[in-house]
Structure formats: structure tokens, C-alpha cells
Design a protein around this motif. Structure first.
Motif, mmCIF file in Angstrom:
data_model
loop_
_atom_site.group_PDB
_atom_site.id
_atom_site.type_symbol
_atom_site.label_atom_id
_atom_site.label_comp_id
_atom_site.label_asym_id
_atom_site.label_seq_id
_atom_site.Cartn_x
_atom_site.Cartn_y
_atom_site.Cartn_z
ATOM 1 N N GLY A 74 0.782 -1.233 0.000
ATOM 2 C CA GLY A 74 0.000 0.000 0.000
ATOM 3 C C GLY A 74 0.808 1.274 0.000
ATOM 4 N N GLN A 75 2.126 1.200 0.110
ATOM 5 C CA GLN A 75 2.944 2.416 0.102
ATOM 6 C C GLN A 75 3.188 2.835 -1.352
ATOM 7 O OE1 GLN A 75 6.818 2.100 1.953
ATOM 8 N NE2 GLN A 75 7.072 4.328 2.052
ATOM 9 N N HIS A 76 2.546 3.915 -1.754
ATOM 10 C CA HIS A 76 2.657 4.407 -3.138
ATOM 11 C C HIS A 76 2.323 3.291 -4.131
ATOM 12 C CE1 HIS A 76 4.400 7.851 -1.233
ATOM 13 N NE2 HIS A 76 5.546 7.278 -0.969
ATOM 14 N N ASP A 77 1.196 2.648 -3.915
ATOM 15 C CA ASP A 77 0.890 1.463 -4.724
ATOM 16 C C ASP A 77 0.639 1.782 -6.192
ATOM 17 O OD1 ASP A 77 -1.506 2.741 -4.269
ATOM 18 O OD2 ASP A 77 -2.643 0.922 -3.819
ATOM 19 N N ARG A 78 0.412 3.058 -6.527
ATOM 20 C CA ARG A 78 0.239 3.391 -7.947
ATOM 21 C C ARG A 78 1.556 3.335 -8.709
ATOM 22 N NH1 ARG A 78 -4.064 8.326 -8.388
ATOM 23 N NH2 ARG A 78 -2.149 9.419 -8.994
ATOM 24 N N LEU A 79 2.660 3.165 -7.990
ATOM 25 C CA LEU A 79 3.959 3.034 -8.653
ATOM 26 C C LEU A 79 4.252 1.604 -9.100
ATOM 27 C CD1 LEU A 79 6.280 5.260 -6.429
ATOM 28 C CD2 LEU A 79 5.155 5.859 -8.582
ATOM 29 N N LEU A 80 3.348 0.683 -8.812
ATOM 30 C CA LEU A 80 3.613 -0.720 -9.166
ATOM 31 C C LEU A 80 3.898 -0.903 -10.658
ATOM 32 C CD1 LEU A 80 3.821 -3.683 -8.364
ATOM 33 C CD2 LEU A 80 1.336 -3.868 -8.664
ATOM 34 N N PRO A 81 3.106 -0.311 -11.582
ATOM 35 C CA PRO A 81 3.446 -0.497 -13.007
ATOM 36 C C PRO A 81 4.839 0.007 -13.357
ATOM 37 C CG PRO A 81 1.203 0.330 -12.770
ATOM 38 C CD PRO A 81 1.833 0.410 -11.418
ATOM 39 N N GLU A 82 5.253 1.121 -12.762
ATOM 40 C CA GLU A 82 6.589 1.650 -13.051
ATOM 41 C C GLU A 82 7.664 0.705 -12.522
ATOM 42 O OE1 GLU A 82 9.284 5.704 -12.340
ATOM 43 O OE2 GLU A 82 7.262 5.569 -11.495
ATOM 44 N N TRP A 83 7.464 0.175 -11.315
ATOM 45 C CA TRP A 83 8.435 -0.771 -10.754
ATOM 46 C C TRP A 83 8.534 -2.001 -11.653
ATOM 47 C CZ3 TRP A 83 9.422 -5.651 -9.417
ATOM 48 C CH2 TRP A 83 10.498 -5.904 -8.557
ATOM 49 N N LEU A 84 7.397 -2.535 -12.067
ATOM 50 C CA LEU A 84 7.398 -3.749 -12.884
ATOM 51 C C LEU A 84 8.061 -3.510 -14.233
ATOM 52 C CD1 LEU A 84 3.784 -5.050 -12.142
ATOM 53 C CD2 LEU A 84 5.932 -5.935 -11.206
ATOM 54 N N ALA A 85 7.774 -2.365 -14.862
ATOM 55 C CA ALA A 85 8.384 -2.071 -16.167
ATOM 56 C C ALA A 85 9.897 -1.947 -16.039
ATOM 57 C CB ALA A 85 7.792 -0.791 -16.742
ATOM 58 N N ALA A 86 10.346 -1.259 -14.989
ATOM 59 C CA ALA A 86 11.790 -1.098 -14.789
ATOM 60 C C ALA A 86 12.445 -2.430 -14.464
ATOM 61 C CB ALA A 86 12.052 -0.081 -13.672
ATOM 62 N N ALA A 87 11.787 -3.251 -13.668
ATOM 63 C CA ALA A 87 12.352 -4.563 -13.325
ATOM 64 C C ALA A 87 12.407 -5.473 -14.544
ATOM 65 C CB ALA A 87 11.521 -5.201 -12.211
ATOM 66 N N ALA A 88 11.352 -5.465 -15.366
ATOM 67 C CA ALA A 88 11.345 -6.311 -16.560
ATOM 68 C C ALA A 88 12.470 -5.931 -17.514
ATOM 69 C CB ALA A 88 9.992 -6.213 -17.259
ATOM 70 N N ALA A 89 12.795 -4.644 -17.565
ATOM 71 C CA ALA A 89 13.861 -4.186 -18.463
ATOM 72 C C ALA A 89 15.231 -4.708 -18.036
ATOM 73 C CB ALA A 89 13.884 -2.662 -18.505
ATOM 74 N N THR A 90 15.384 -5.132 -16.777
ATOM 75 C CA THR A 90 16.665 -5.657 -16.310
ATOM 76 C C THR A 90 16.863 -7.114 -16.698
ATOM 77 O OG1 THR A 90 15.854 -6.452 -14.156
ATOM 78 C CG2 THR A 90 16.504 -4.119 -14.308
ATOM 79 N N GLY A 91 15.795 -7.794 -17.138
ATOM 80 C CA GLY A 91 15.908 -9.201 -17.495
ATOM 81 C C GLY A 91 15.864 -10.127 -16.303
ATOM 82 N N ARG A 92 15.529 -9.606 -15.137
ATOM 83 C CA ARG A 92 15.462 -10.460 -13.945
ATOM 84 C C ARG A 92 14.013 -10.783 -13.603
ATOM 85 N NH1 ARG A 92 19.362 -7.034 -10.081
ATOM 86 N NH2 ARG A 92 18.596 -5.341 -11.409
ATOM 87 N N ARG A 93 13.839 -11.520 -12.515
ATOM 88 C CA ARG A 93 12.507 -11.927 -12.083
ATOM 89 C C ARG A 93 12.280 -11.485 -10.649
ATOM 90 N NH1 ARG A 93 13.395 -16.179 -8.612
ATOM 91 N NH2 ARG A 93 15.445 -17.171 -8.853
ATOM 92 N N VAL A 94 11.046 -11.637 -10.188
ATOM 93 C CA VAL A 94 10.743 -11.313 -8.799
ATOM 94 C C VAL A 94 10.986 -12.555 -7.936
ATOM 95 C CG1 VAL A 94 9.064 -9.550 -9.401
ATOM 96 C CG2 VAL A 94 8.302 -11.914 -9.116
#
Length: 449
Positions: A74-94
Motif C-alpha cells: 500500500g505504500q505508493h501502490d500506484r507506482l507498481l506499473p513503473e516498478w514492474l516495467a523497470a524490473a522487466a527491463a533488467t531481465g530479472r525476475r521477482v
């Protein structure tokens, strides 16, 4: 035993009409918990689920994963798409422990599914196979090739190839076109918008005869953006039959019917509720005819008198500017009717210039919020400064009205401008923006580490 159908029936029609023995709400709560916990997993032949496959990519770092959990919490949860896009660009996984929350979120929010398809890794797909609520993940891209991948992988492959070599992407699609499903054909055609050129016209003209309406519509939309196409010339002839300009007057006669040739070219015969048929056909003819057919500049046309169909003509000019991605018309129509869709016809820098002037000259209202929501990110210094200035002014008179503007500023201003925001003003809303920019800057650093 009381069934779920018994409970829902009693709740829907009321216990007066369908008597229920016992405590309806208590029994419903128990049944919900039972259904959530008691779903029977699919079993492998050995009587137990097959083990999760070994991952082939590393997970994001510990700090990045911790921030993801804070966002999911719930902390700044609207940033989730930005976090996911940036993470996907690194080629790693969660990491695996984030998967239940992420997959549940993806069930409700379709916009994040594309990145989840990559970030969830092999274990995410293993979990999705055992939970129908998460099965959507099995249709998202995995990084496979055109020949071996599913529908989402093939869309991703075609999108990447189209960006690198538009002609090769079109030829690849032509080679498999007859074997594609109707749904896939519609989505593949839409992907040709990137790198669209006259070379695509023969293929798109052929697609106008497809059995699926969505395929025909996607092809017509793209051909409309090619001013020299055969479809554009046909629409120009229809426009000429509807419009005559004499002096400062635009005389308009709406079409009397929508024939099959018009339908083939993307004109929908059935109007939306509240719009007359002739008005609807007129709007589409104007929006799909090349904007250059008007000869006079849009600023001049907007000052002219239209005795009949005035509202429909002006609405069609807006639709045409958006559909054809015409920068000159988008600028003019944004001044007439500032809707965010018009900004998409302009380069990001010009979007931000127009938006900055709009912010400077307008009070804070829902229209301002909608326009800002349509501006490409990240926002540079000019737009950031205009928005920060607006926040300071509104904070002095209507601080209760600032919530969404503060969130938009923190989510879209370039995180590198965090110091600018922090030093701009000591007022609390500005410091909230600065704190959110720091949060995003740290987020990107952690993912890049």
C-alpha cells in the motif's frame, strides 16, 4: 449442507421471499473462507503436484524486492506499473514470496500482466497452472520466439521486429496470415502502427475484406493515417460530397445512408446512444478523410460559420486529429477542446510545453488533471515547475483539493528533479512531491544495482 447457490439466492432475492434457516451472513463468511482454502489442486500422476521448475534467471536484489513488498502493501501502490516495467527491463525476475500478491493484483489489473509474464518466472507459471484465478499469466509473454511462443510471445516478437525492421515484420505476418486466429489477426494488424508507411498499404487494403470486424477496423484506422492511400482518396471523395466552403461559411450535408463500401472503409453504421445516424456517419467521414483536404488551416476553419451540423463537424475535427496523428490539427483542436488524446499526436517535448501553458492558464479542476494524465513521462523541468507553482498557489487557498495533483506530480516528474522539488517551497504538498520523487529515484537505483 448449505450450498453456495442457496446462500447467493437468499442474499439476492431477500430472506422474506426465500426464507433461510440460520445466520445468513455468518454462513456466507464461513463458505467464502472454505472455498478459498479448500480448492483441490490438480495432481500429477504420482498423487502430488509436480515440483516447480528451476528458474533460469536471477531474481532482483534484496532491497528492490523489499521495496516491491512495500508497494504491494500500500505504500505508493500506484507506482507498481513503473516498478514492474523497470524490473522487466533488467531481465530479472521477482522472488517467489512476492508471487501470490502480484498474481492477485494482476487478476484485477490487466495493465500489469505483460510485465508479470516475464517477471513471474517459471515458478509463477507453475503456480498459475494450479490456480484458475491466476491462469491469465499463461497467456502473457515469456520471451519465446515467433514459431514456438504463444499468442502473447508472438505479439511481443512482432512488436520488436516491427521496431527494428518494419518491412520484415510485415512480411513475417503475411507469411502466416491465413493460419492466424481472428483475435490474433486483429492484434497483429494494430501492431503495424509502429513504422507505418505506404509499403504497408497493399497488405492493409487486403485486410479490409477480413471476416472479422475488429481486423477490418484496425486496418482502416491505419490506412486513414496514410494520406495517399486508396482508402484516404475514397474518404476524400465522400468528404467533398458532404462539404462546400463559400467565403466564411462551411455548408454541410450529412450522408443519407451508410453503404457497404463505407462500412468496408471503417465507417460504423450503428451510432452510439444519443447520436443520430446521419450525424454519426458525417463525423466518421470527416475524421477519416485526409485533414489536408480542408485546404485552409485549422485555426481559420475554427472561426468560420457552420449553419448545420456545427457540433458534429467540430467533434469530427477532434476525432480526425487524434485518429490521423496530425500535429497541426492537434495543436489547433487542443486550444479549442483540450483533451489529453490530442497530445498523443505531438512529440513528448511539445506535449509538455502545451501542458505547461495549460497549467499556467487554468484553475485546478478535473480537466487539468485529465490533461496532465495524458502527458508522456517523465516530465521535464518546464512542466514540473509549472505544476509545482500551481501546487503552491492552490495550497494557500484550497489545500483539500490537491491530493490528485500532488500524486500525479510525484509519479510523473523526472525523479532526477527531486532536489528542485524539495527546494522549491517548504509547503507540505511540495515536500510530499519531493518525498515521492526520492522514493522513485531510490527504486530505480535498486533495480539498476
Amino acid at each position: 449442507m448449505t450450498t453456495w447457490n442457496d446462500l447467493t439466492s437468499a442474499a439476492l432475492v431477500g430472506t422474506d421471499r426465500r426464507p433461510y434457516r440460520g445466520d445468513l451472513l455468518q454462513d456466507a463468511a464461513v463458505e467464502v473462507a472454505r472455498r478459498r482454502a479448500g480448492r483441490r489442486p490438480d495432481m500429477a500422476p504420482g498423487g502430488a503436484p509436480a515440483p516447480a521448475p528451476v528458474e533460469d534467471r536471477p531474481a532482483v536484489g534484496r532491497r528492490a524486492a523489499e521495496r516491491l513488498m512495500r508497494i504491494l502493501g500500500g505504500q505508493h501502490d500506484r507506482l507498481l506499473p513503473e516498478w514492474l516495467a523497470a524490473a522487466a527491463a533488467t531481465g530479472r525476475r521477482v522472488p517467489p514470496y512476492t508471487l501470490p500478491d502480484l498474481l492477485d493484483r494482476g487478476r484485477r489489473d490487466r495493465s500489469i500482466r505483460e510485465h508479470l509474464g516475464v517477471l513471474a518466472g517459471r515458478r509463477g507459471r507453475w503456480l498459475a497452472a494450479y490456480n484458475p484465478a491466476w491462469s491469465y499469466l499463461l497467456d502473457e509473454p515469456t520471451g519465446e520466439t515467433w514459431e514456438l511462443g504463444g499468442a502473447a510471445d508472438r505479439r511481443a516478437h512482432l512488436r520488436a521486429l516491427r521496431s527494428a525492421d518494419p518491412g520484415a515484420a510485415r512480411r513475417l505476418l503475411e507469411g502466416t496470415w491465413e493460419r492466424e486466429t481472428p483475435d490474433d489477426r486483429a492484434e497483429f494488424v494494430a501492431l503495424l502502427a509502429d513504422g507505418l508507411s505506404p509499403d504497408d498499404e497493399p497488405f492493409l487494403e487486403q485486410a479490409l475484406d477480413d471476416r472479422r470486424r475488429e481486423v477490418r477496423q484496425a486496418a482502416a484506422n491505419l490506412l486513414t493515417r496514410l494520406p495517399g492511400s486508396r482508402l484516404a482518396r475514397r474518404m476524400a471523395e465522400r468528404l467533398a460530397a458532404c462539404v462546400t466552403i463559400t467565403g466564411d461559411v462551411i455548408a454541410v450535408e450529412a450522408p443519407e445512408a451508410c453503404d457497404r463500401a463505407m462500412e468496408r472503409d471503417g465507417i460504423r453504421p450503428k451510432p452510439p446512444r444519443g447520436t443520430g445516424e446521419r450525424a454519426w456517419w458525417l463525423q466518421q467521414v470527416i475524421a477519416r478523410a485526409p485533414m489536408s483536404e480542408w485546404e485552409l488551416p485549422p485555426d481559420r476553419l475554427l472561426t468560420m460559420r457552420i449553419p448545420d451540423w456545427d457540433v458534429d463537424v467540430r467533434a469530427a475535427w477532434v476525432r480526425g486529429a487524434v485518429l490521423q496523428r496530425d500535429p497541426e490539427w492537434a495543436r489547433a483542436m487542443f486550444a479549442f477542446d483540450p483533451i489529453s488524446d490530442l497530445l498523443q499526436a505531438l512529440p513528448p517535448g511539445e506535449q509538455q510545453e502545451l501542458a505547461a501553458r495549460f497549467v499556467q492558464g487554468r484553475d485546478l479542476d478535473s480537466q487539468l488533471i485529465m490533461v496532465l494524465g495524458g502527458v508522456s513521462s517523465p516530465w521535464g523541468e518546464e512542466l514540473a515547475t509549472a505544476v509545482l507553482h500551481k501546487i503552491v498557489r492552490v495550497a494557500a487557498t484550497q489545500p483539500w483539493n490537491l491530493g490528485e495533483l500532488v500524486r500525479l506530480a510525484g509519479e510523473h516528474i523526472d525523479p532526477a528533479l527531486g532536489l528542485l522539488a524539495m527546494s522549491y517551497s517548504p509547503v507540505e504538498p511540495i515536500q510530499q512531491v519531493a518525498a515521492l520523487l526520492r522514493f522513485r529515484a531510490d527504486m530505480h537505483k535498486e533495480l539498476a544495482a
